[in-house]
Motif scaffolding. Structure first.
Motif, PDB file in Angstrom:
ATOM      1  N   ARG A   1       0.437  -6.460  -0.130  1.00  0.00           N
ATOM      2  CA  ARG A   1       0.894  -5.075   0.072  1.00  0.00           C
ATOM      3  C   ARG A   1       2.080  -4.774  -0.824  1.00  0.00           C
ATOM      4  O   ARG A   1       2.168  -3.680  -1.400  1.00  0.00           O
ATOM      5  CB  ARG A   1       1.254  -4.856   1.543  1.00  0.00           C
ATOM      6  CG  ARG A   1       0.045  -4.818   2.476  1.00  0.00           C
ATOM      7  CD  ARG A   1       0.436  -4.277   3.839  1.00  0.00           C
ATOM      8  NE  ARG A   1       1.385  -5.168   4.524  1.00  0.00           N
ATOM      9  CZ  ARG A   1       1.035  -6.160   5.326  1.00  0.00           C
ATOM     10  NH1 ARG A   1      -0.261  -6.416   5.545  1.00  0.00           N
ATOM     11  NH2 ARG A   1       1.950  -6.908   5.924  1.00  0.00           N
ATOM     12  N   TRP A   2       2.990  -5.716  -0.939  1.00  0.00           N
ATOM     13  CA  TRP A   2       4.152  -5.533  -1.814  1.00  0.00           C
ATOM     14  C   TRP A   2       3.697  -5.361  -3.261  1.00  0.00           C
ATOM     15  O   TRP A   2       4.192  -4.477  -3.984  1.00  0.00           O
ATOM     16  CB  TRP A   2       5.081  -6.744  -1.703  1.00  0.00           C
ATOM     17  CG  TRP A   2       6.214  -6.708  -2.687  1.00  0.00           C
ATOM     18  CD1 TRP A   2       7.420  -6.121  -2.518  1.00  0.00           C
ATOM     19  CD2 TRP A   2       6.202  -7.254  -4.024  1.00  0.00           C
ATOM     20  NE1 TRP A   2       8.175  -6.266  -3.660  1.00  0.00           N
ATOM     21  CE2 TRP A   2       7.460  -6.958  -4.599  1.00  0.00           C
ATOM     22  CE3 TRP A   2       5.271  -7.964  -4.768  1.00  0.00           C
ATOM     23  CZ2 TRP A   2       7.782  -7.358  -5.879  1.00  0.00           C
ATOM     24  CZ3 TRP A   2       5.600  -8.348  -6.058  1.00  0.00           C
ATOM     25  CH2 TRP A   2       6.842  -8.046  -6.596  1.00  0.00           C
ATOM     26  N   TYR A   3       2.740  -6.188  -3.673  1.00  0.00           N
ATOM     27  CA  TYR A   3       2.268  -6.131  -5.055  1.00  0.00           C
ATOM     28  C   TYR A   3       1.598  -4.793  -5.355  1.00  0.00           C
ATOM     29  O   TYR A   3       1.799  -4.217  -6.433  1.00  0.00           O
ATOM     30  CB  TYR A   3       1.277  -7.276  -5.303  1.00  0.00           C
ATOM     31  CG  TYR A   3       0.994  -7.539  -6.756  1.00  0.00           C
ATOM     32  CD1 TYR A   3       1.707  -8.496  -7.464  1.00  0.00           C
ATOM     33  CD2 TYR A   3       0.004  -6.823  -7.433  1.00  0.00           C
ATOM     34  CE1 TYR A   3       1.451  -8.743  -8.797  1.00  0.00           C
ATOM     35  CE2 TYR A   3      -0.255  -7.060  -8.765  1.00  0.00           C
ATOM     36  CZ  TYR A   3       0.467  -8.026  -9.445  1.00  0.00           C
ATOM     37  OH  TYR A   3       0.216  -8.255 -10.781  1.00  0.00           O
ATOM     38  N   LEU A   4       0.828  -4.288  -4.413  1.00  0.00           N
ATOM     39  CA  LEU A   4       0.173  -2.996  -4.617  1.00  0.00           C
ATOM     40  C   LEU A   4       1.199  -1.874  -4.764  1.00  0.00           C
ATOM     41  O   LEU A   4       1.055  -1.003  -5.634  1.00  0.00           O
ATOM     42  CB  LEU A   4      -0.775  -2.693  -3.453  1.00  0.00           C
ATOM     43  CG  LEU A   4      -2.041  -3.563  -3.377  1.00  0.00           C
ATOM     44  CD1 LEU A   4      -2.802  -3.280  -2.092  1.00  0.00           C
ATOM     45  CD2 LEU A   4      -2.941  -3.307  -4.586  1.00  0.00           C
ATOM     46  N   ARG A   5       2.229  -1.899  -3.915  1.00  0.00           N
ATOM     47  CA  ARG A   5       3.276  -0.874  -4.015  1.00  0.00           C
ATOM     48  C   ARG A   5       3.995  -0.964  -5.356  1.00  0.00           C
ATOM     49  O   ARG A   5       4.214   0.058  -6.033  1.00  0.00           O
ATOM     50  CB  ARG A   5       4.275  -1.021  -2.864  1.00  0.00           C
ATOM     51  CG  ARG A   5       3.720  -0.659  -1.498  1.00  0.00           C
ATOM     52  CD  ARG A   5       4.852  -0.503  -0.497  1.00  0.00           C
ATOM     53  NE  ARG A   5       5.618  -1.732  -0.350  1.00  0.00           N
ATOM     54  CZ  ARG A   5       5.358  -2.685   0.532  1.00  0.00           C
ATOM     55  NH1 ARG A   5       4.317  -2.563   1.362  1.00  0.00           N
ATOM     56  NH2 ARG A   5       6.117  -3.776   0.606  1.00  0.00           N
ATOM     57  N   GLN A   6       4.363  -2.176  -5.748  1.00  0.00           N
ATOM     58  CA  GLN A   6       5.075  -2.337  -7.015  1.00  0.00           C
ATOM     59  C   GLN A   6       4.187  -1.985  -8.202  1.00  0.00           C
ATOM     60  O   GLN A   6       4.672  -1.432  -9.202  1.00  0.00           O
ATOM     61  CB  GLN A   6       5.568  -3.779  -7.153  1.00  0.00           C
ATOM     62  CG  GLN A   6       6.669  -4.157  -6.180  1.00  0.00           C
ATOM     63  CD  GLN A   6       7.887  -3.255  -6.341  1.00  0.00           C
ATOM     64  OE1 GLN A   6       8.299  -2.573  -5.411  1.00  0.00           O
ATOM     65  NE2 GLN A   6       8.460  -3.247  -7.530  1.00  0.00           N
ATOM     66  N   SER A   7       2.909  -2.288  -8.086  1.00  0.00           N
ATOM     67  CA  SER A   7       1.985  -1.952  -9.177  1.00  0.00           C
ATOM     68  C   SER A   7       1.889  -0.443  -9.364  1.00  0.00           C
ATOM     69  O   SER A   7       1.899   0.058 -10.488  1.00  0.00           O
ATOM     70  CB  SER A   7       0.599  -2.532  -8.899  1.00  0.00           C
ATOM     71  OG  SER A   7       0.649  -3.942  -8.855  1.00  0.00           O
ATOM     72  N   LEU A   8       1.790   0.293  -8.259  1.00  0.00           N
ATOM     73  CA  LEU A   8       1.726   1.749  -8.348  1.00  0.00           C
ATOM     74  C   LEU A   8       2.988   2.316  -8.991  1.00  0.00           C
ATOM     75  O   LEU A   8       2.917   3.221  -9.837  1.00  0.00           O
ATOM     76  CB  LEU A   8       1.516   2.351  -6.962  1.00  0.00           C
ATOM     77  CG  LEU A   8       0.143   2.108  -6.322  1.00  0.00           C
ATOM     78  CD1 LEU A   8       0.111   2.649  -4.901  1.00  0.00           C
ATOM     79  CD2 LEU A   8      -0.958   2.754  -7.159  1.00  0.00           C
ATOM     80  N   LYS A   9       4.151   1.787  -8.589  1.00  0.00           N
ATOM     81  CA  LYS A   9       5.407   2.247  -9.201  1.00  0.00           C
ATOM     82  C   LYS A   9       5.446   1.921 -10.686  1.00  0.00           C
ATOM     83  O   LYS A   9       5.874   2.744 -11.517  1.00  0.00           O
ATOM     84  CB  LYS A   9       6.592   1.601  -8.481  1.00  0.00           C
ATOM     85  CG  LYS A   9       6.777   2.042  -7.035  1.00  0.00           C
ATOM     86  CD  LYS A   9       7.954   1.316  -6.413  1.00  0.00           C
ATOM     87  CE  LYS A   9       8.129   1.708  -4.947  1.00  0.00           C
ATOM     88  NZ  LYS A   9       9.252   0.974  -4.301  1.00  0.00           N
TER      89      LYS A   9
ATOM     90  N   SER B   1       1.400  -9.784   3.312  1.00  0.00           N
ATOM     91  CA  SER B   1       2.595  -8.995   2.978  1.00  0.00           C
ATOM     92  C   SER B   1       2.818  -8.966   1.474  1.00  0.00           C
ATOM     93  O   SER B   1       3.217  -7.935   0.905  1.00  0.00           O
ATOM     94  CB  SER B   1       3.817  -9.567   3.685  1.00  0.00           C
ATOM     95  OG  SER B   1       3.688  -9.462   5.081  1.00  0.00           O
TER      96      SER B   1
END
Length: 216
Positions: A52-60, A49
């Motif tokens: 996945r959170w890190y990938l989403r925040q990285s994209l933002k 989890s």
């Protein structure tokens, strides 16, 4: 004997991309905040989890960092982009000149090295072009301090649109018996990747320089 379980690490690629798009000091602060939040999420919801959170925040974060120069310094960015296209325009004939100079220097021996000259004409020009585009990316990034990737991606993005439109115009009315110019399109793709690689090289050099100077 018990061994301490190593703490989970954020996805390397995502962290590296964040470091590319921000200034050196900005990236260091952002990566520290993201790593701290990653550890909290991992301890509460598990490593999967957290990743996945890190990938989403990285994209933002990357989207925010990439768009920041357009908001804070649009004219400076536009000047660098224009300079990038001028460099590409002035150096457009450089690969051909290099290859022709080599061929002229070796003209007395042309019959002895025919295969080499065929290779040079076929592959030498694209290779020199890729090196030229890498240097162009380095120059653009060197000038666009703090916005290296934004400036270079803008140059590449505009080039993609221009080449794509020209490809469409050329192939729209192309007779069926004539093959599509995929080789030209692949050459353009190699040039775009080389331009981005040049920017990455400069960005990594600056990051390394900052780390060396900040190390006591």
């Amino acid at each position: 004997m018990r061994y301490a379980t190593p703490s989970p690490q954020p996805p390397f690629l995502a962290a590296w991309l964040v470091s590319l798009f921000g200034s050196s000091l900005q990236a260091e602060s952002l990566l520290g905040d993201l790593a701290e939040e990653f550890s909290d999420v991992a301890s509460k919801s598990g490593v999967a989890s957290a990743r996945r959170w890190y990938l989403r925040q990285s994209l933002k974060t990357i989207a925010h960092l990439a768009g920041s120069p357009f908001r804070t310094a649009p004219w400076s960015l536009a000047g660098v982009v224009l300079l990038g296209f001028l460099l590409r325009w002035f150096s457009a004939a450089f690969p051909e000149r290099v290859v022709i100079a080599i061929l002229r220097a070796q003209r007395p021996y042309s019959n002895l090295h025919y295969d080499f000259y065929v290779w040079l004409v076929t592959w030498g020009i694209p290779i020199v072009r890729v090196v030229e585009m890498t240097l162009t990316g380095c120059i653009i990034a060197a000038i666009a301090r703090g916005k290296e990737m934004a400036a270079t991606i803008t140059v590449v993005g505009i080039s993609v649109v221009i080449v794509g439109w020209n490809f469409f115009l050329v192939t729209r009315n192309l007779p069926p018996q004539i093959p599509l110019p995929w080789g030209s399109l692949l050459g353009s793709l190699a040039n775009w990747v080389a331009t981005l690689l040049g920017a990455v090289i400069i960005r990594e050099i600056r990051s390394l320089s900052l780390r060396l100077h900040s190390t006591p």
